[in-house]
Design an enzyme around this catalytic site. Structure first.
Site, PDB file in Angstrom:
ATOM      1  N   SER A 296     -17.935 -12.921   3.639  1.00 57.77           N
ATOM      2  CA  SER A 296     -19.294 -12.614   4.161  1.00 57.77           C
ATOM      3  C   SER A 296     -20.357 -13.001   3.503  1.00 57.77           C
ATOM      4  O   SER A 296     -20.368 -13.225   1.984  1.00 57.77           O
ATOM      5  CB  SER A 296     -19.515 -10.843   4.399  1.00 57.77           C
ATOM      6  OG  SER A 296     -18.283 -10.522   4.840  1.00 57.77           O
TER       7      SER A 296
ATOM      8  N   ASP B 254      -6.671  -1.051 -11.380  1.00 56.89           N
ATOM      9  CA  ASP B 254      -5.848  -1.856 -12.459  1.00 56.89           C
ATOM     10  C   ASP B 254      -4.348  -1.500 -12.196  1.00 56.89           C
ATOM     11  O   ASP B 254      -3.520  -0.554 -11.797  1.00 56.89           O
ATOM     12  CB  ASP B 254      -6.146  -0.909 -13.637  1.00 56.89           C
ATOM     13  CG  ASP B 254      -7.492  -1.268 -14.460  1.00 56.89           C
ATOM     14  OD1 ASP B 254      -7.946  -2.397 -13.918  1.00 56.89           O
ATOM     15  OD2 ASP B 254      -7.994  -0.563 -15.093  1.00 56.89           O
TER      16      ASP B 254
ATOM     17  N   ALA C 195     -18.296  -8.213   1.236  1.00 58.99           N
ATOM     18  CA  ALA C 195     -16.865  -7.707   0.435  1.00 58.99           C
ATOM     19  C   ALA C 195     -17.470  -7.364  -0.749  1.00 58.99           C
ATOM     20  O   ALA C 195     -18.260  -7.786  -1.486  1.00 58.99           O
ATOM     21  CB  ALA C 195     -15.920  -8.788   0.404  1.00 58.99           C
TER      22      ALA C 195
ATOM     23  N   ASP D 204     -14.453  -4.634 -10.152  1.00 59.87           N
ATOM     24  CA  ASP D 204     -13.118  -4.170 -10.587  1.00 59.87           C
ATOM     25  C   ASP D 204     -12.739  -2.688 -10.574  1.00 59.87           C
ATOM     26  O   ASP D 204     -12.825  -2.074 -11.582  1.00 59.87           O
ATOM     27  CB  ASP D 204     -13.005  -4.857 -11.966  1.00 59.87           C
ATOM     28  CG  ASP D 204     -11.465  -5.037 -12.225  1.00 59.87           C
ATOM     29  OD1 ASP D 204     -10.709  -4.723 -11.399  1.00 59.87           O
ATOM     30  OD2 ASP D 204     -11.225  -5.444 -13.254  1.00 59.87           O
TER      31      ASP D 204
ATOM     32  N   GLU E 247      -3.840  -8.859 -11.729  1.00 56.51           N
ATOM     33  CA  GLU E 247      -3.390  -8.931 -13.035  1.00 56.51           C
ATOM     34  C   GLU E 247      -1.965  -9.547 -13.112  1.00 56.51           C
ATOM     35  O   GLU E 247      -1.691 -10.286 -14.194  1.00 56.51           O
ATOM     36  CB  GLU E 247      -3.414  -7.549 -13.575  1.00 56.51           C
ATOM     37  CG  GLU E 247      -4.790  -6.910 -13.656  1.00 56.51           C
ATOM     38  CD  GLU E 247      -5.255  -6.036 -12.684  1.00 56.51           C
ATOM     39  OE1 GLU E 247      -5.284  -6.498 -11.354  1.00 56.51           O
ATOM     40  OE2 GLU E 247      -5.817  -4.879 -13.036  1.00 56.51           O
TER      41      GLU E 247
ATOM     42  N   ASN F  50     -20.572 -13.573  -1.315  1.00 58.55           N
ATOM     43  CA  ASN F  50     -19.486 -13.280  -2.186  1.00 58.55           C
ATOM     44  C   ASN F  50     -19.525 -13.538  -3.660  1.00 58.55           C
ATOM     45  O   ASN F  50     -18.302 -13.975  -4.172  1.00 58.55           O
ATOM     46  CB  ASN F  50     -17.822 -13.677  -1.563  1.00 58.55           C
ATOM     47  CG  ASN F  50     -17.897 -13.075  -0.103  1.00 58.55           C
ATOM     48  OD1 ASN F  50     -17.729 -13.753   0.472  1.00 58.55           O
ATOM     49  ND2 ASN F  50     -18.118 -11.844  -0.107  1.00 58.55           N
TER      50      ASN F  50
ATOM     51  N   PRO G  77      -8.861  -6.788 -19.007  1.00 55.34           N
ATOM     52  CA  PRO G  77      -8.828  -6.462 -17.385  1.00 55.34           C
ATOM     53  C   PRO G  77      -8.268  -7.278 -16.666  1.00 55.34           C
ATOM     54  O   PRO G  77      -7.806  -7.235 -15.291  1.00 55.34           O
ATOM     55  CB  PRO G  77     -10.381  -6.096 -17.014  1.00 55.34           C
ATOM     56  CG  PRO G  77     -11.140  -6.770 -18.090  1.00 55.34           C
ATOM     57  CD  PRO G  77     -10.342  -6.795 -19.327  1.00 55.34           C
TER      58      PRO G  77
END
Length: 820
Positions: free
Chosen positions: A283, A358, A351, A355, A192, A523, A487
């Protein structure tokens, strides 16, 4: 097709050699289910360790504590120095033995966890669970005691070279290896603040409205055309922000240019990257179930990409007894097998994409920089003082500050602001760890999901079983964010943007036996709608290299699933997206135009970046053309629309590990109205797109001709090499500097690869984890025979048969140790 001569010389230098057991995955010996494992423990011993011909230990014991006691002892035999330095790296005690150069690393490590919180979680465990950690530590300590009593023969040489001795372990230390190398590395990313800085650069140069449009075109929240691991039901998923209004940041949102984002520095330390690719991308995995395997059952291939290190990032182990009967590989010898099988099911991971963090912008009191505004009043930050011991100088004190949201990652004194990071998974670290241990006992999808629901960190989990069922779930605690919280950007920390809870596990991405008959991930995005703030996923994605090959055939054998690994390892990750546009562009040229044939060099290329003739250069001129053309294309299309500091992130075009950052933007620009992301800003500035492609292609050819001559067939680019670093991913040495290994040619594949076939009563597993199972070097410099005996195997896309059954192990037995 690899540089076998160079690797052979390397093997000679290392005084290692291959031993029996090299196999193609489909050639693995399989034994009937009747050959069940029993705990083969001497009545006088706690545990028995049987090592196979590659040095992989299989531990047998009757109780949980004794089983993990044997595990810890075996690890200490093979990787004592590596694990000592891993412990120091994650606990923040590297400087104590390595000196002041490692103080900053220690500071970031100590700011990534709360020791008392982790200890409290361990204390709350039932004794059966604590036995895992305490037994492992006790076994490790048993070996440390033996080593210290016979240092002339047993002390790993690296300890003497660095000038310190091994330390003993506690259950807390064992747990922290997992917390520091898994939870903190793969579940702590947050971009962010970097996004905010980019947005400010865009608005400063182009104004608020145009800057926001550009930002949305660079950092979108959902592209409905991006590939997802849970198949999209609706390809026309609405393309709009996941919020109703822009982030309600105050006027204090301005970030000082000199601000040091310690959160980003910490994230890079633990495996993140530069903007815009700040999330760890590590990965790949593909599974076929009953519908696409030629035999009734499942085939799972996992290639976790942790990068490459010496000793190996992963450790091979078998655990048999106390309800466990598992074999596989695991990072840093965790007391759980992350990539393995119990012969009823197999599992793997990549991985996490969710999310779960924050960043909050905290308004600071101008009279006191350690007070922040929350719920209408100034609150003091919590502070923890850490004392860092430093070899050769006085200790360094380091303050770790926290707000109600979490650790403070950055102070921006010029603007009276600070930034803190809130983790949805805080307090669930040990719970998540134990769930990962307990999946080793799962027998079906329901039991597997039961453990997945307990996991707080973000991770991707995969499942396959002997009945041919396959599944995927993305665990992690997903916060319910306040209305108006974008976000992608920091949330306001004054109390107006607090989370409203955690979403139920039923909403986490998951799929079981999808219609397509396979599950694949590199990923990429987990599922539709799970993108905002993190992934920036698009149709330009390396996972398409795997999907294309899985779609080419109706049924696969184990060997054919393994072969996909080699093909994707050398695939150019950009050409497939530009090929159709080049083909259309060249149709506008006269047939006699020399550029027609020059363009066909790429459009008819198989996209493989290999050095098949072992001359040190990639075969053919295509790689050189791509490496030269894409930066020119990106500069022509993007540079005039982006501030220089932003464009720098899109300037490079090689894209070895993943497609180039600029490819996503230019591909969308070429699609125009057909792009999944609205193209509010015309990066081509109204120019004819096909003409831009041809003009930049001509420029690339002219540049190559000037640099390498007019003969296209002679154009080349050096074949990149793997580097097996003697420093771990945090940057702390885990071996001597001379143990850095180079070679073979770069392959975009797993740090280790494992493939598991489960066909009814038959189970097989084949793995490769270079350089080798053991990192032990004796005091006189003699290396273990298993120090690098998987390096050539890795270069040749071979693997070693794992001994899943007692009869297999007995037939390939190297040694037996009974622990009293």
């Amino acid at each position: 097709m690899k540089k076998k001569s160079a690797l052979a010389a390397l093997s000679l230098i290392l005084s290692t050699g291959l031993v029996a057991g090299v196999a193609a995955p489909g050639a693995v010996a399989q034994e009937p289910a009747a050959a069940q494992v029993t705990a083969e423990v001497s009545e006088a011993g706690k545990a028995t360790i049987k090592r196979d011909s590659y040095g992989v230990p299989h531990v047998y014991a009757d109780t949980t504590r004794d089983l993990f006691y044997g595990y810890g002892y075996a690890v200490a035999e093979d990787r004592m120095f590596q694990l000592e330095m891993a412990k120091r790296a994650v606990l923040g005690t590297s400087a104590e033995v390595l000196g002041p150069d490692y103080v900053e690393i220690d500071k970031r490590s100590r700011a990534s966890f709360d020791p008392e919180a982790i200890k409290a979680q361990i204390e709350a465990l039932p004794q059966e669970d604590r036995d895992i950690l305490e037994g492992y530590a006790a076994g490790f300590n048993e070996r440390v005691g033996e080593v210290m009593a016979n240092q002339e023969e047993l002390l790993p040489k690296q300890f003497t070279d660095y000038g310190f001795e091994p330390t003993t372990w506690s259950g807390y230390d064992v747990a922290m290896i997992w917390v520091g190398t898994m939870a903190n590395r793969f579940s702590d990313s947050a971009g962010e603040l970097s996004n905010l800085q980019v947005l400010q650069q865009l608005t400063a140069e182009y104004g608020a409205e145009q800057g926001q449009l550009l930002f949305d075109q660079l950092q979108w929240t959902e592209d409905p055309t991006a590939p997802t691991t849970v198949p999209r039901e609706d390809k026309k998923h609405p393309n709009k922000l996941a919020v109703d209004s822009p982030s309600q940041l105050s006027d204090l949102a301005e970030v000082s240019p000199e601000l040091e984002d310690n959160g980003l520095a910490s994230m890079k330390q633990f495996g993140g990257g530069d903007w815009p690719a700040v999330k760890p991308e590590a990965s790949n995995l593909w599974i076929v179930g009953d519908k696409k395997s030629k035999e009734k059952g499942s085939i799972l291939l996992n290639g976790p990409q942790f990068s490459w290190f010496n000793p190996s990032y992963v450790y091979g182990i078998g655990l048999h007894g106390a309800g466990f009967d598992v074999t596989g590989n695991t990072p840093f010898a965790h007391p759980t097998i992350l990539f393995g099988t119990n012969k009823d099911i197999s599992w793997g991971s990549t991985a996490g994409p969710l999310d779960v963090n924050d960043v909050y912008q905290e308004q600071l009191n101008p009279e006191n920089p350690h007070e922040y505004r929350y719920d209408g009043e100034w609150r003091p930050m919590d502070v923890r003082t850490e004392k860092i011991e430093v070899a050769g100088q006085e200790p360094v004190e380091h303050q770790v500050y926290s707000t109600v949201h979490g650790y403070v990652t950055s102070f921006d004194a010029a603007n009276n602001t600070a930034y803190s990071k809130k983790r949805s998974w805080a307090g669930t670290e040990i719970q998540s760890f134990m769930a990962w241990i307990k999946i080793m006992k799962a027998q079906n999808w329901e039991e597997y999901l039961e453990q997945a629901e307990k996991v707080g960190i973000t991770i991707n989990w995969y499942y396959a079983d002997k009945e041919g069922n396959i599944g995927y779930v993305s665990p992690g605690k997903l916060p319910v964010r306040a209305e108006g919280h974008d976000p992608r950007l920091p949330a306001v920390g004054d109390g107006s943007m607090e989370w409203e809870g955690i979403r139920p596990f039923s909403e986490n991405p998951k799929v079981y036996n999808p219609k397509q008959g396979y599950i694949v991930n590199w990923n990429n995005q987990s599922a539709a709608g799970f993108n905002a703030g993190s992934g920036n996923w698009s149709p330009v994605d390396r996972v398409n290299e795997i999907i294309e090959r899985l779609e080419e055939k109706q049924k696969f054998t184990t060997d054919e699933i393994w072969d996909i690994n080699e093909e994707t390892s050398f695939a150019d990750l950009n050409i497939r997206y530009f090929r159709p546009f080049l083909e259309e562009a060249v149709k506008t040229l006269p047939a006699k135009d020399s550029l027609v044939q020059d363009v066909r060099l790429l459009t008819e290329w198989d996209g493989q970046r290999r050095d098949g003739d072992d001359d040190g250069d990639l075969d053919g001129p295509q790689a050189a053309i791509m490496n030269t053309w894409l930066p020119i294309l990106f500069e022509t299309v993007l540079k005039d629309d982006l501030p220089a500091s932003v464009f720098e992130n899109y300037a490079q075009g090689s894209g070895l590990a993943r497609p180039a950052n600029g490819s996503k933007l230019v591909y969308n620009a070429l699609l125009g109205e057909d792009a999944g992301v609205e193209q509010s800003v015309d990066f081509f500035n109204g120019a004819d797109k096909q003409q831009v492609l041809l003009d930049t292609y001509r420029q690339a050819l002219a540049q190559l001709a000037a640099e390498q001559g007019a003969d296209r067939s002679a154009w080349s680019v050096p074949a990149p090499q793997h580097e097996f670093s003697y420093k771990n991913f945090i940057g702390v040495p885990q071996a001597n500097a001379e143990e850095n290994l180079t070679g073979p040619d770069y392959m975009n594949r797993g740090t280790q690869n494992d493939i598991v076939s489960l066909f009814g009563s038959e189970a097989s597993m084949c793995t490769v984890a270079p350089p080798g199972q053991s990192g032990f070097i004796a005091p006189d410099g003699t290396k273990s025979e298993h120090y690098a005996d998987q390096l050539q195997m890795y270069a040749d896309f071979e693997c070693k048969t794992e001994n899943l059954y007692p009869q297999q192990l007995e037939a390939n037995l190297e040694s037996t140790t009974v622990l009293k």
